[in-house]
Design a protein around this motif. Structure first.
Motif, PDB file in Angstrom:
ATOM      1  N   ASP A  44      23.389 -38.391  15.852  1.00 16.00           N
ATOM      2  CA  ASP A  44      24.158 -38.254  17.090  1.00 16.00           C
ATOM      3  C   ASP A  44      24.799 -36.876  17.110  1.00 16.00           C
ATOM      4  O   ASP A  44      25.939 -36.674  16.681  1.00 16.00           O
ATOM      5  CB  ASP A  44      25.211 -39.357  17.151  1.00 16.00           C
ATOM      6  N   THR A  45      24.050 -35.912  17.595  1.00  8.06           N
ATOM      7  CA  THR A  45      24.491 -34.522  17.502  1.00  8.06           C
ATOM      8  C   THR A  45      24.263 -33.802  18.821  1.00  8.06           C
ATOM      9  O   THR A  45      23.356 -34.147  19.598  1.00  8.06           O
ATOM     10  CB  THR A  45      23.723 -33.793  16.379  1.00  8.06           C
ATOM     11  N   GLN A  46      25.089 -32.829  19.070  1.00 10.86           N
ATOM     12  CA  GLN A  46      24.891 -31.968  20.228  1.00 10.86           C
ATOM     13  C   GLN A  46      23.648 -31.101  20.021  1.00 10.86           C
ATOM     14  O   GLN A  46      23.149 -30.950  18.904  1.00 10.86           O
ATOM     15  CB  GLN A  46      26.112 -31.074  20.427  1.00 10.86           C
ATOM     16  N   THR A  47      23.168 -30.521  21.091  1.00  4.17           N
ATOM     17  CA  THR A  47      22.058 -29.583  21.002  1.00  4.17           C
ATOM     18  C   THR A  47      22.434 -28.416  20.092  1.00  4.17           C
ATOM     19  O   THR A  47      23.532 -27.863  20.203  1.00  4.17           O
ATOM     20  CB  THR A  47      21.692 -29.048  22.391  1.00  4.17           C
ATOM     21  N   VAL A  48      21.531 -28.088  19.173  1.00  2.37           N
ATOM     22  CA  VAL A  48      21.766 -26.958  18.273  1.00  2.37           C
ATOM     23  C   VAL A  48      20.583 -26.004  18.362  1.00  2.37           C
ATOM     24  O   VAL A  48      19.487 -26.380  18.787  1.00  2.37           O
ATOM     25  CB  VAL A  48      21.952 -27.416  16.813  1.00  2.37           C
ATOM     26  N   ASP A  49      20.813 -24.805  17.949  1.00  7.14           N
ATOM     27  CA  ASP A  49      19.766 -23.777  17.939  1.00  7.14           C
ATOM     28  C   ASP A  49      18.969 -23.906  16.642  1.00  7.14           C
ATOM     29  O   ASP A  49      19.472 -23.597  15.554  1.00  7.14           O
ATOM     30  CB  ASP A  49      20.418 -22.390  18.040  1.00  7.14           C
ATOM     31  N   HIS A  50      17.721 -24.355  16.759  1.00  9.81           N
ATOM     32  CA  HIS A  50      16.902 -24.553  15.567  1.00  9.81           C
ATOM     33  C   HIS A  50      16.394 -23.239  14.986  1.00  9.81           C
ATOM     34  O   HIS A  50      15.735 -23.232  13.947  1.00  9.81           O
ATOM     35  CB  HIS A  50      15.724 -25.482  15.872  1.00  9.81           C
ATOM     36  N   ARG A  51      16.682 -22.124  15.635  1.00  6.74           N
ATOM     37  CA  ARG A  51      16.350 -20.811  15.073  1.00  6.74           C
ATOM     38  C   ARG A  51      17.560 -20.185  14.371  1.00  6.74           C
ATOM     39  O   ARG A  51      17.448 -19.117  13.776  1.00  6.74           O
ATOM     40  CB  ARG A  51      15.880 -19.852  16.173  1.00  6.74           C
ATOM     41  N   ALA A  52      18.689 -20.859  14.448  1.00  5.14           N
ATOM     42  CA  ALA A  52      19.906 -20.298  13.863  1.00  5.14           C
ATOM     43  C   ALA A  52      19.928 -20.518  12.351  1.00  5.14           C
ATOM     44  O   ALA A  52      19.292 -21.444  11.839  1.00  5.14           O
ATOM     45  CB  ALA A  52      21.133 -20.935  14.512  1.00  5.14           C
ATOM     46  N   PRO A  53      20.676 -19.698  11.613  1.00  7.86           N
ATOM     47  CA  PRO A  53      20.692 -19.802  10.149  1.00  7.86           C
ATOM     48  C   PRO A  53      21.200 -21.141   9.627  1.00  7.86           C
ATOM     49  O   PRO A  53      20.777 -21.587   8.562  1.00  7.86           O
ATOM     50  CB  PRO A  53      21.617 -18.661   9.720  1.00  7.86           C
ATOM     51  N   ASP A  54      22.111 -21.807  10.372  1.00  7.12           N
ATOM     52  CA  ASP A  54      22.658 -23.051   9.835  1.00  7.12           C
ATOM     53  C   ASP A  54      21.613 -24.166   9.808  1.00  7.12           C
ATOM     54  O   ASP A  54      21.695 -25.080   8.985  1.00  7.12           O
ATOM     55  CB  ASP A  54      23.918 -23.487  10.586  1.00  7.12           C
ATOM     56  N   PHE A  55      20.609 -24.116  10.695  1.00  4.68           N
ATOM     57  CA  PHE A  55      19.521 -25.089  10.622  1.00  4.68           C
ATOM     58  C   PHE A  55      18.740 -24.895   9.322  1.00  4.68           C
ATOM     59  O   PHE A  55      18.435 -25.852   8.613  1.00  4.68           O
ATOM     60  CB  PHE A  55      18.585 -24.966  11.827  1.00  4.68           C
ATOM     61  N   ALA A  56      18.418 -23.668   9.007  1.00  7.76           N
ATOM     62  CA  ALA A  56      17.679 -23.384   7.772  1.00  7.76           C
ATOM     63  C   ALA A  56      18.456 -23.819   6.549  1.00  7.76           C
ATOM     64  O   ALA A  56      17.884 -24.324   5.574  1.00  7.76           O
ATOM     65  CB  ALA A  56      17.342 -21.893   7.688  1.00  7.76           C
ATOM     66  N   ARG A  57      19.773 -23.632   6.573  1.00  7.03           N
ATOM     67  CA  ARG A  57      20.592 -24.004   5.408  1.00  7.03           C
ATOM     68  C   ARG A  57      20.564 -25.507   5.151  1.00  7.03           C
ATOM     69  O   ARG A  57      20.770 -25.939   4.015  1.00  7.03           O
ATOM     70  CB  ARG A  57      22.025 -23.509   5.612  1.00  7.03           C
ATOM     71  N   ARG A  58      20.305 -26.309   6.173  1.00  8.99           N
ATOM     72  CA  ARG A  58      20.214 -27.760   5.980  1.00  8.99           C
ATOM     73  C   ARG A  58      18.766 -28.185   5.736  1.00  8.99           C
ATOM     74  O   ARG A  58      18.497 -29.098   4.955  1.00  8.99           O
ATOM     75  CB  ARG A  58      20.765 -28.484   7.214  1.00  8.99           C
ATOM     76  N   PHE A  59      17.842 -27.491   6.384  1.00 15.54           N
ATOM     77  CA  PHE A  59      16.442 -27.910   6.355  1.00 15.54           C
ATOM     78  C   PHE A  59      15.766 -27.618   5.009  1.00 15.54           C
ATOM     79  O   PHE A  59      15.077 -28.477   4.448  1.00 15.54           O
ATOM     80  CB  PHE A  59      15.700 -27.213   7.497  1.00 15.54           C
ATOM     81  N   LEU A  60      15.955 -26.435   4.474  1.00 16.60           N
ATOM     82  CA  LEU A  60      15.251 -26.060   3.244  1.00 16.60           C
ATOM     83  C   LEU A  60      15.661 -26.927   2.047  1.00 16.60           C
ATOM     84  O   LEU A  60      14.791 -27.370   1.280  1.00 16.60           O
ATOM     85  CB  LEU A  60      15.461 -24.571   2.957  1.00 16.60           C
ATOM     86  N   PRO A  61      16.950 -27.229   1.848  1.00 17.96           N
ATOM     87  CA  PRO A  61      17.291 -28.160   0.756  1.00 17.96           C
ATOM     88  C   PRO A  61      16.707 -29.554   0.955  1.00 17.96           C
ATOM     89  O   PRO A  61      16.392 -30.237  -0.024  1.00 17.96           O
ATOM     90  CB  PRO A  61      18.825 -28.188   0.793  1.00 17.96           C
ATOM     91  N   LEU A  62      16.538 -29.984   2.209  1.00 22.62           N
ATOM     92  CA  LEU A  62      15.924 -31.283   2.474  1.00 22.62           C
ATOM     93  C   LEU A  62      14.501 -31.321   1.939  1.00 22.62           C
ATOM     94  O   LEU A  62      14.087 -32.310   1.312  1.00 22.62           O
ATOM     95  CB  LEU A  62      15.926 -31.566   3.980  1.00 22.62           C
ATOM     96  N   LEU A  63      13.726 -30.268   2.162  1.00 24.47           N
ATOM     97  CA  LEU A  63      12.352 -30.235   1.665  1.00 24.47           C
ATOM     98  C   LEU A  63      12.318 -30.348   0.143  1.00 24.47           C
ATOM     99  O   LEU A  63      11.440 -31.009  -0.434  1.00 24.47           O
ATOM    100  CB  LEU A  63      11.652 -28.951   2.121  1.00 24.47           C
ATOM    101  N   GLU A  64      13.275 -29.715  -0.528  1.00 21.78           N
ATOM    102  CA  GLU A  64      13.340 -29.811  -1.985  1.00 21.78           C
ATOM    103  C   GLU A  64      13.744 -31.208  -2.439  1.00 21.78           C
ATOM    104  O   GLU A  64      13.171 -31.759  -3.381  1.00 21.78           O
ATOM    105  CB  GLU A  64      14.329 -28.772  -2.527  1.00 21.78           C
TER     106      GLU A  64
END
Length: 396
Positions: free
Chosen positions: A24-44
């Motif tokens: 349940d989140t507001q629209t976020v910019d998936h090109r922004a650095p904070d998306f990468a900071r959450r996404f890359l650790p998830l893959l690991e």
């Protein structure tokens, strides 16, 4: 006021509030650095769930079927030969998917209720001296029949034949609920989805590719665009996607993996086994039998139960939903009308399982099944009660 009952289908599974809130989140910019900071650790972190250190995890907005199309189209070429077995609805669908991609499938006909025919695989692989077979397909957990197959034995058959074929494994209803050892079993592509053990809605195909499978992508000639692995890998390296990702689902998946790792994977697997065993005790008390033909095949995520001759399992599933607001899995394919399925994976406790068993009993008694009201519930209660303290000590 009507409230939400648990579902007992083998996917989509019950969704914990913690995961719903994470999505349940507001629209976020998936090109922004904070998306990468959450996404890359998830893959690991997902690598831990797959049981791999060598593999690479990729997410595609799709379901398990999209994951299988990703596996096939990125590693194989039209005319390539693959080995697969048809022993349930989902293994049958993977065969059909391969044929539609122009692959030649050595389809071994198996019994619904049996697992991957390892001996027949071994015979075919040993006879394939020219190594024409490029991939071997196996369902770790056949969701339609409640059967778990021995993937380590499939790898052993490949190794004994000294065969270089890639090993593809469908772990859609096993990964994140049952022990899965990608590296140890020599799996080259493992496929799962967000809607089962990860306790989310459908919408993410989650794959792990071994280094051998990544290498095979370079020469594969099946057409792909949306499911292109190299495009996804290139974008992932920058913490991004080649197209717009489902950010809400990815947030939910990150929270799901955190939930699983906080519980501890051994405890997750043990919990599923214990709940499944209680369900099996109930089935035995009802005087019914499983679709899975012997204990070595019993699934810890879904139990497919044969109904007595003269009864229609689809009518039972319909009655349970209409009269009690509870969903069970219907029989599919060759076992349609012959089995109903109790899914007990994901967000599930012994108390929740007891409510499902009680509902199944009431529905069967309503329809005239030769089942004594309370018999299965009592059998499961005895098992859960007797094992509760020991289980807590063992997984502490």
């Amino acid at each position: 006021m009507r409230t939400q009952n648990p579902v007992f289908i083998p996917g989509p599974t019950n969704m914990p509030d913690r995961l719903r809130h994470a999505m349940d989140t507001q629209t976020v910019d998936h090109r922004a650095p904070d998306f990468a900071r959450r996404f890359l650790p998830l893959l690991e972190d997902l690598k831990t769930v797959f049981g791999t250190q060598l593999g690479e995890v990729l997410l595609f907005p799709a379901t398990g079927t999209g994951g299988w199309e990703t596996a096939v189209t990125n590693t194989l070429s039209p005319g390539d030969e693959v080995l697969a077995a048809r022993h349930g609805m989902f293994s049958q669908r993977w065969i059909d998917l391969c044929r539609r991609q122009g692959l030649y499938v050595h389809a071994v006909e198996g019994q619904w209720g049996e697992g991957v025919p390892v001996d027949e695989y071994a015979r075919i692989l040993a006879a394939d001296s020219d190594h024409r077979i490029k991939a071997v397909l196996a369902c770790h957990n056949e969701t339609a029949t409640g059967v778990t197959s021995d993937i380590a034995a499939v790898r052993a058959a490949l190794d004994k034949a000294d065969h270089p074929a890639l090993l593809f494994v469908d772990g859609v209803s096993s990964i994140a609920s049952m022990d899965f050892r990608m590296d140890e079993w020599g799996v080259d592509v493992a496929v799962t989805g967000s809607q089962k053990g990860f306790m989310l809605g459908a919408g993410l195909a989650i794959l792990a590719f071994s280094p051998r499978a990544i290498a095979a992508c370079r020469d594969a000639r099946c057409p792909r665009a949306y499911f292109d692995v190299e495009a996804m890998r290139e974008a992932n390296r920058a913490g991004s996607f080649p197209y717009t990702p489902p950010v809400g689902l990815i947030n939910g998946l990150a929270e799901s993996v955190s939930l699983l790792l906080d519980e501890g994977l051994p405890r997750v697997f043990s919990r599923h086994h214990r709940i499944a065993e209680g369900v099996r005790r109930a089935v035995d008390a009802w005087g019914l039998s499983l679709c899975a033909r012997r204990p070595a095949l019993y699934s810890d995520t879904v139990t497919a139960i044969r109904v007595p001759r003269g009864f229609d399992s689809n009518a039972l599933v319909h009655h349970a939903y209409e009269h009690y607001g509870v969903s069970f899995g219907a029989g599919l394919g060759e076992v349609a009308g012959k089995v109903f399925r109790i899914g007990h994976l994901g967000d599930m406790t012994d108390v929740m399982a007891l409510s499902g068993l009680a509902t199944a009993e009431m529905a069967m008694v309503n329809l005239g099944y030769p089942v004594e009201l309370g018999s299965g519930v009592a059998a499961a209660q005895r098992y859960y009660s007797a094992t509760r303290n020991r289980w807590k000590r063992e997984v502490a």
